[in-house]
Design a protein around this motif. Structure first.
Motif, short mmCIF file in Angstrom:
data_model
loop_
_atom_site.label_atom_id
_atom_site.label_comp_id
_atom_site.label_asym_id
_atom_site.label_seq_id
_atom_site.Cartn_x
_atom_site.Cartn_y
_atom_site.Cartn_z
N ASP A 115 -27.05 -27.96 27.29
CA ASP A 115 -26.13 -29.03 26.92
C ASP A 115 -26.62 -29.80 25.69
OD1 ASP A 115 -24.49 -28.28 29.00
OD2 ASP A 115 -25.07 -29.93 30.31
N ALA A 116 -27.93 -30.03 25.60
CA ALA A 116 -28.47 -30.76 24.45
C ALA A 116 -28.31 -29.94 23.17
CB ALA A 116 -29.94 -31.10 24.68
N ILE A 117 -28.54 -28.64 23.26
CA ILE A 117 -28.39 -27.77 22.09
C ILE A 117 -26.93 -27.67 21.69
CG2 ILE A 117 -28.61 -25.38 21.29
CD1 ILE A 117 -31.31 -25.41 22.92
N ALA A 118 -26.05 -27.55 22.67
CA ALA A 118 -24.61 -27.51 22.37
C ALA A 118 -24.17 -28.81 21.69
CB ALA A 118 -23.81 -27.27 23.65
N ALA A 119 -24.70 -29.95 22.14
CA ALA A 119 -24.36 -31.24 21.53
C ALA A 119 -24.88 -31.32 20.09
CB ALA A 119 -24.95 -32.39 22.36
N TRP A 120 -26.06 -30.76 19.83
CA TRP A 120 -26.65 -30.75 18.49
C TRP A 120 -25.80 -29.92 17.52
CZ3 TRP A 120 -31.13 -27.23 16.73
CH2 TRP A 120 -31.60 -27.61 15.47
N LEU A 121 -25.33 -28.77 17.99
CA LEU A 121 -24.58 -27.86 17.13
C LEU A 121 -23.09 -28.17 17.05
CD1 LEU A 121 -26.33 -24.53 18.17
CD2 LEU A 121 -26.78 -25.95 16.17
N ALA A 122 -22.59 -28.97 17.98
CA ALA A 122 -21.16 -29.23 18.07
C ALA A 122 -20.55 -29.86 16.81
CB ALA A 122 -20.85 -30.10 19.29
#
Length: 160
Positions: A115-122
């Motif tokens: 979830d943190a990586i998805a938020a960073w790349l979003a």
């Protein structure tokens, strides 16, 4: 005649004018991307821009082997293996045995970091979707192909 030349330049016909515009634009784009803050759960992990591409591949395409990642990133498997080792030690990636071939290892984003990586790349993914969405499939392909050609040409100009 002068009016038509100006109109052509204004419509994107003057290559030198566009080159100047792009030479100003590219550093601003890179700077803006670098300023996307890491989510709180990743701030202590010393992630670098080189990790962005690897994590993007895993986020958008799912788990894969080191060789598959290397092929997608266009780098040597040893380079990917070193990054995977580093990110695995930090708890960002998981490596597991391939059920169909126990000699192979499958690399995936650790569930607790997903979830943190998805938020960073979003933000970057959303921006690309917004600007590419209105284009036709052929225009999208031309845009990406042009960026790839630029990358190759810069390498050739520098003898890399």
């Amino acid at each position: 005649m002068a009016g038509s030349a100006r109109e052509e330049a204004g419509a994107g016909g003057d290559v030198d004018a566009l080159v100047r515009e792009l030479l100003l634009l590219m550093p601003r784009m890179a700077s803006r991307v670098k300023r996307i803050p890491l989510p709180e759960g990743l701030q202590a992990q010393s992630l670098a821009p080189r990790h962005l591409s690897l994590l993007s591949c895993l986020l958008f395409d799912g788990p894969m082997t080191v060789n598959e990642l290397a092929a997608r990133l266009g780098v040597a498997p040893t380079t990917v293996s070193l990054m995977v080792g580093d990110l695995s030690e930090k708890g960002i990636l998981d490596r597991r045995e391939d059920a169909s071939d126990r000699r192979r290892r499958i690399v995936a984003i650790a569930a607790e970091r997903h979830d943190a990586i998805a938020a960073w790349l979003a933000p970057g993914a959303a921006a690309w979707r917004r600007v590419l969405g209105p284009l036709t499939p052929a225009e999208r392909r031309l845009f990406v192909d042009t960026l790839r050609a630029y990358e190759v040409a810069v390498g050739e100009e520098r003898g890399v």
